[in-house]
Write a protein that holds these residues in place. Sequence first.
Motif: not given
Length: 300
Positions: A70, A111-113, A139, A142, A144
């Motif tokens: 991640h 950014i995935d999270i 993002f 992402a 959130y």
Amino acid sequence: MQTWTVGATTVTRIEEQIGPNDSPAGSFLPQLDRTRFEAHYPWLVPTHYDPASDKLITSNHSWLIRTGRHTILLDSCAGNHKERPWLPRFHHLDVPFMSRLRAAGVTPEEIDIVLCTHLHADHVGWNTQLVDGRWVPTFPNARYLFSRTEHDHWNPEIGDRRQQNPGRAGVYDDSVLPVVQAGQVDLLDGAHAIDDQLLVEPAPGHTPGHVVLKLNDGGEHGLFCGDTLHHPIQVYQPDWSTRFCEDPVQAAVTRRAVLEHCVAHRALLFPTHFAAPHVAAVEPDGDRFRPRFVGCRCSD
Ligand SMILES: [Zn+2]
């Protein structure tokens, strides 16, 4: 770049700003005991406290956490161009935060999270950015992650909160609602394992739905504590809650639990607001604690 490692995971500090708080130290920390505080001047001054103005020096930064799986942005600072007239430090900012993120080697798309420890104005700002007069998710790929308790606490459509506190409603409207409407939010109930390395846990007190993130990589540990601690003097004085803690007694209980976890697991403490060197190990000191600051592996 300012980077720390926890096992094979890298943690990079993305600065938005660093400087004096808006309010004097004794106002920010209502339980502050001057005699105890002044005993720490040798390390507090000038990096963490300015005696001339009686202001604590704090940072506002995000943590960019890159594990094998991640790419996480933890807390998203105050953001640019946001209307925050009651918070002078965060009002109408124009800071090269996104350039600093790119300089760390990450694009917004990667950014995935995005994890917000809570939904105060200085932790949600870069959730969104202004594009053609509209607030849109910064993002796009992402998820959130917000605590459901926290989200519901701030949702201005519950009760008459919009009338009671228009400022708070504005923070929700420009920095939370757009990502909700984009379908990018996962509301967390209680503890949530992102995977076997990353655990989000409730840490209430500063706000009702505040969470912390615990990282375990190869037996090395880190704890991202958000605003359970604002300033390193609270490591020595864990019972000193801030005037921004909604439940100061619960906040102190949670603060002690965070510090005890760091001691028990030799976890590095990654707060959102500590000035340089920003990160500390925690050692026991009777019924209190002391920080052992840990410098970064720094490069430009
Ligand atoms: Zn904060």
